[in-house]
Design a protein around this motif. Structure first.
Motif, PDB file in Angstrom:
ATOM      1  N   ILE A  52       1.048  -1.271   0.070  1.00 13.98           N
ATOM      2  CA  ILE A  52       0.156  -0.017  -0.038  1.00 13.98           C
ATOM      3  C   ILE A  52       1.130   1.184  -0.084  1.00 13.98           C
ATOM      4  N   LEU A  53       0.688   2.324  -1.162  1.00 10.71           N
ATOM      5  CA  LEU A  53       1.277   3.231  -1.126  1.00 10.71           C
ATOM      6  C   LEU A  53       0.617   4.321  -0.301  1.00 10.71           C
ATOM      7  N   ALA A  54       0.789   4.678   0.783  1.00 12.79           N
ATOM      8  CA  ALA A  54      -0.057   5.367   1.570  1.00 12.79           C
ATOM      9  C   ALA A  54       0.560   6.853   1.944  1.00 12.79           C
ATOM     10  N   ARG A  55       0.624   7.439   0.633  1.00  9.77           N
ATOM     11  CA  ARG A  55       1.242   8.735   0.442  1.00  9.77           C
ATOM     12  C   ARG A  55       2.968   8.568   0.583  1.00  9.77           C
ATOM     13  N   TYR A  56       3.300   7.470  -0.426  1.00  6.26           N
ATOM     14  CA  TYR A  56       4.772   7.202  -0.714  1.00  6.26           C
ATOM     15  C   TYR A  56       4.994   7.983  -1.601  1.00  6.26           C
ATOM     16  N   MET A  57       6.065   9.072  -1.724  1.00 12.64           N
ATOM     17  CA  MET A  57       6.205   9.893  -2.882  1.00 12.64           C
ATOM     18  C   MET A  57       7.437   9.647  -3.879  1.00 12.64           C
ATOM     19  N   GLN A  58       7.588   8.401  -4.108  1.00  9.42           N
ATOM     20  CA  GLN A  58       8.606   7.939  -5.047  1.00  9.42           C
ATOM     21  C   GLN A  58       7.843   7.282  -6.244  1.00  9.42           C
ATOM     22  N   VAL A  59       8.315   7.625  -7.342  1.00 11.46           N
ATOM     23  CA  VAL A  59       7.721   6.713  -8.579  1.00 11.46           C
ATOM     24  C   VAL A  59       8.421   5.598  -8.677  1.00 11.46           C
ATOM     25  N   LEU A  60       7.602   4.538  -8.717  1.00 12.34           N
ATOM     26  CA  LEU A  60       8.327   3.197  -8.694  1.00 12.34           C
ATOM     27  C   LEU A  60       8.708   3.176 -10.398  1.00 12.34           C
ATOM     28  N   SER A  61       9.997   2.297 -10.353  1.00 10.14           N
ATOM     29  CA  SER A  61      10.417   2.067 -11.613  1.00 10.14           C
ATOM     30  C   SER A  61       9.409   1.127 -12.579  1.00 10.14           C
ATOM     31  N   LEU A 116       9.852  -2.404 -11.084  1.00  6.71           N
ATOM     32  CA  LEU A 116       9.169  -2.774  -9.932  1.00  6.71           C
ATOM     33  C   LEU A 116       7.659  -2.684 -10.175  1.00  6.71           C
ATOM     34  N   SER A 117       7.166  -1.795 -10.796  1.00 11.53           N
ATOM     35  CA  SER A 117       5.652  -1.607 -11.285  1.00 11.53           C
ATOM     36  C   SER A 117       5.427  -2.782 -11.691  1.00 11.53           C
ATOM     37  N   ALA A 118       5.896  -3.455 -12.708  1.00 10.32           N
ATOM     38  CA  ALA A 118       5.551  -4.493 -13.480  1.00 10.32           C
ATOM     39  C   ALA A 118       5.605  -5.796 -12.265  1.00 10.32           C
ATOM     40  N   ILE A 145      -1.588  -0.905  -4.296  1.00  8.82           N
ATOM     41  CA  ILE A 145      -2.390  -0.045  -4.559  1.00  8.82           C
ATOM     42  C   ILE A 145      -1.982   1.310  -3.898  1.00  8.82           C
ATOM     43  N   ASN A 146      -2.202   2.382  -4.679  1.00  4.76           N
ATOM     44  CA  ASN A 146      -1.764   3.831  -4.338  1.00  4.76           C
ATOM     45  C   ASN A 146      -2.861   4.892  -4.257  1.00  4.76           C
ATOM     46  N   ILE A 147      -2.749   5.679  -3.245  1.00  5.35           N
ATOM     47  CA  ILE A 147      -3.843   6.681  -3.182  1.00  5.35           C
ATOM     48  C   ILE A 147      -3.109   7.931  -3.724  1.00  5.35           C
ATOM     49  N   HIS A 148      -4.044   8.699  -4.664  1.00  2.00           N
ATOM     50  CA  HIS A 148      -3.580   9.686  -5.586  1.00  2.00           C
ATOM     51  C   HIS A 148      -4.425  10.785  -4.762  1.00  2.00           C
ATOM     52  N   HIS A 149      -3.723  11.837  -4.475  1.00  2.00           N
ATOM     53  CA  HIS A 149      -4.549  13.267  -3.835  1.00  2.00           C
ATOM     54  C   HIS A 149      -5.266  14.101  -4.915  1.00  2.00           C
ATOM     55  N   ALA A 152      -7.895   5.825  -5.164  1.00  2.00           N
ATOM     56  CA  ALA A 152      -7.120   4.585  -4.867  1.00  2.00           C
ATOM     57  C   ALA A 152      -7.202   3.897  -6.346  1.00  2.00           C
ATOM     58  N   HIS A 153      -5.896   3.649  -6.647  1.00  2.22           N
ATOM     59  CA  HIS A 153      -5.806   3.022  -7.899  1.00  2.22           C
ATOM     60  C   HIS A 153      -4.697   2.081  -7.612  1.00  2.22           C
ATOM     61  N   TYR A 154      -4.496   0.791  -8.501  1.00  2.00           N
ATOM     62  CA  TYR A 154      -3.321  -0.118  -8.780  1.00  2.00           C
ATOM     63  C   TYR A 154      -2.337   0.620  -9.440  1.00  2.00           C
ATOM     64  N   VAL A 155      -0.994   0.396  -9.025  1.00  2.00           N
ATOM     65  CA  VAL A 155      -0.046   1.004  -9.549  1.00  2.00           C
ATOM     66  C   VAL A 155       0.550   0.336 -10.708  1.00  2.00           C
ATOM     67  N   THR A 156       0.694   1.191 -11.851  1.00  2.00           N
ATOM     68  CA  THR A 156       1.386   0.563 -13.093  1.00  2.00           C
ATOM     69  C   THR A 156       2.427   1.396 -13.318  1.00  2.00           C
ATOM     70  N   THR A 157       2.844   0.999 -14.437  1.00  2.00           N
ATOM     71  CA  THR A 157       4.199   1.865 -14.881  1.00  2.00           C
ATOM     72  C   THR A 157       3.791   3.340 -15.189  1.00  2.00           C
ATOM     73  N   ASP A 158       2.811   3.482 -15.867  1.00  3.61           N
ATOM     74  CA  ASP A 158       2.117   4.828 -16.043  1.00  3.61           C
ATOM     75  C   ASP A 158       1.791   5.411 -14.736  1.00  3.61           C
ATOM     76  N   LEU A 159       2.279   6.733 -14.447  1.00  2.79           N
ATOM     77  CA  LEU A 159       2.289   7.386 -13.043  1.00  2.79           C
ATOM     78  C   LEU A 159       0.655   7.752 -13.041  1.00  2.79           C
ATOM     79  N   ASP A 160      -0.015   7.279 -11.833  1.00  2.86           N
ATOM     80  CA  ASP A 160      -1.346   7.638 -11.730  1.00  2.86           C
ATOM     81  C   ASP A 160      -2.337   7.218 -12.768  1.00  2.86           C
ATOM     82  N   GLU A 161      -2.037   6.506 -13.763  1.00  5.43           N
ATOM     83  CA  GLU A 161      -2.746   5.795 -14.780  1.00  5.43           C
ATOM     84  C   GLU A 161      -3.387   4.378 -14.456  1.00  5.43           C
TER      85      GLU A 161
END
Ligand SMILES: Nc1nc2c(c(=O)[nH]1)N[C@@H](CN(C=O)c1ccc(C(=O)N[C@@H](CCC(=O)O)C(=O)O)cc1)CN2
Length: 285
Positions: A169-178, A181-183, A190-194, A221-230
Motif C-alpha cells: 500500500i503506497l500510503a502517500r509514498y512519494m517515490q515513482v516506482l520504476s 518494480l511496478s511490473a 495500491i496507491n492513493i493519489h490526492h 485509490a488505484h493499482y500501481v502501473t508503470t504509467d504514473l497515476d494511470e
C-alpha cells in the motif's frame, strides 16, 4: 449441517452461456452454500466477471475446491482464484512525509476493520518510525536519491519477498516506482493519489487544483502501473470546495478524503471484491 470452511471464488473468462450455472452447480454438488454472488458481463471486452462467497462443509476447503473446480475453469478458459477468507492477507505499508493515511490504516487494522496482517512499514524518511514502534511493527528505512533509486528498489522488493507480502500500500509514498518494480507488483500494489483522477496527475495536485479554481477536490485509490497515476481505479470520493479556500484548506480537507478512499479501496481488494478489467476494474462492493 455445519460449514467449517468459508471461501471466496473470483473469476474472469470469455462471456458465454452457462458460466453462472456451472459455478453454482459445482459448489452445490459438493455441499457448498453460496452466501453472496455477483457477476458482470462486459460488452466491450466480451469478458464475464464473477465473485462468489460460499460456506463449505467439512472437507470442502481451499485446496479441495481448487482440485474440484480446475476442470470447470479449464472448460470456460477462466482466470480464477479461490481463497479461504479467514486467512488474512499479508500487507506492507509504504509512506513518505505525510502520515494521515498510515495512521488511519493502522487504526483500522488494530480495530479489525481491515482483514489484514501488516508485516512492516517502509519509508524513505525516518519521520514515522515511531508509528511502527507503537504498533509493534518492523520499520524499514530506505532513503532514495537519483543515484540510489534502483538499489533501494531492489532492497524493497527483497523485503516484499522475505515478508511474503501479498499487497503493498503506497500510503502517500512519494517515490515513482520504476517500470521494473511496478511490473513485478502488478495487481498487488495500491496507491492513493490526492486528486480526482484523471485530473491533476503527478506531484502537487492540490496547488494545481487551487490554481485552476476547481469546485470539487477528491482522491483516488488505484493499482500501481508503470504509467504514473494511470493504473486501474478502485475507489474515488470528492468534496465541495470554494473560491474562498486556501491551498492549505484544500490539503486539510483532502487528508480526510484520502484516508477514507484508501481504506475502502484496500478493504474491497482484501475481500476479493476487485477484478482488473484491462485498464479498469470491476468492483463487487
Ligand atoms: N509506478 C508508479 N509509481 C508510483 C505511482 C504510480 O502511479 N505509478 N504513484 C505514486 C504516488 N504519486 C501520486 O499519487 C506520486 C508520487 C511522487 C511523484 C513525484 O513526482 N515524485 C518525485 C520525487 C518527489 C519527492 O522525492 O518527494 C520523483 O519520484 O521524482 C508523483 C506522484 C507513487 N509511485
Amino acid at each position: 449441517m455445519t460449514y467449517p470452511n468459508s471461501l471466496v471464488l473470483t473469476l474472469a473468462c470469455p462471456d458465454t452461456v452457462g458460466i453462472v450455472a456451472a459455478v453454482a452447480a459445482t459448489i452445490a454438488d459438493h455441499g457448498g452454500n453460496i452466501t453472496e454472488s455477483a457477476q458482470y458481463g462486459d460488452p466491450d471486452s466480451g469478458t464475464h466477471f464473477m465473485r462468489v462467497a460460499f460456506k463449505g462443509p467439512a472437507g470442502l476447503d481451499e485446496d479441495r475446491f481448487r482440485d474440484i473446480f480446475t476442470p470447470v475453469a479449464e472448460r470456460f478458459g477462466m482466470a480464477w482464484r479461490v481463497r479461504d477468507v479467514r486467512r488474512k492477507q499479508r500487507v506492507m505499508i509504504l509512506v513518505s512525509k505525510m502520515d494521515h493515511c498510515l495512521v488511519d490504516l493502522l487504526y483500522r487494522w488494530k480495530t479489525g476493520q481491515l482483514p489484514m496482517d501488516v508485516t512492516s512499514i517502509v519509508s524513505n524518511h525516518r519521520d514515522h518510525e515511531s508509528h511502527a514502534v507503537q504498533a509493534g511493527l518492523p520499520f524499514h528505512y530506505l532513503p532514495v536519491t537519483k543515484e540510489t533509486k534502483l538499489e533501494r528498489e531492489t532492497e524493497l522488493f527483497q523485503i516484499f519477498k522475505d515478508e511474503k507480502v501479498e499487497l503493498g500500500i503506497l500510503a502517500r509514498y512519494m517515490q515513482v516506482l520504476s517500470d521494473g518494480l511496478s511490473a513485478k507488483l502488478s495487481g498487488r500494489c495500491i496507491n492513493i493519489h490526492h486528486s480526482f483522477l484523471p485530473s491533476f496527475k503527478g506531484a502537487n495536485p492540490y496547488s494545481r487544483a487551487h490554481e485552476r479554481g476547481v469546485k470539487l477536490i477528491g482522491a483516488t485509490a488505484h493499482y500501481v502501473t508503470t504509467d504514473l497515476d494511470e493504473g486501474p481505479i478502485i475507489e474515488q470520493e470528492t468534496e465541495r470546495v470554494d473560491h474562498a479556500m486556501t491551498i492549505d484548506e484544500f490539503v486539510a480537507i483532502g487528508r480526510g478524503i484520502e484516508a477514507r478512499v484508501l481504506a475502502r479501496g484496500v478493504k474491497f481488494h482484501l475481500e476479493d471484491r476487485v477484478l482488473i478489467n484491462k485498464n479498469r476494474t470491476v468492483v463487487f462492493r
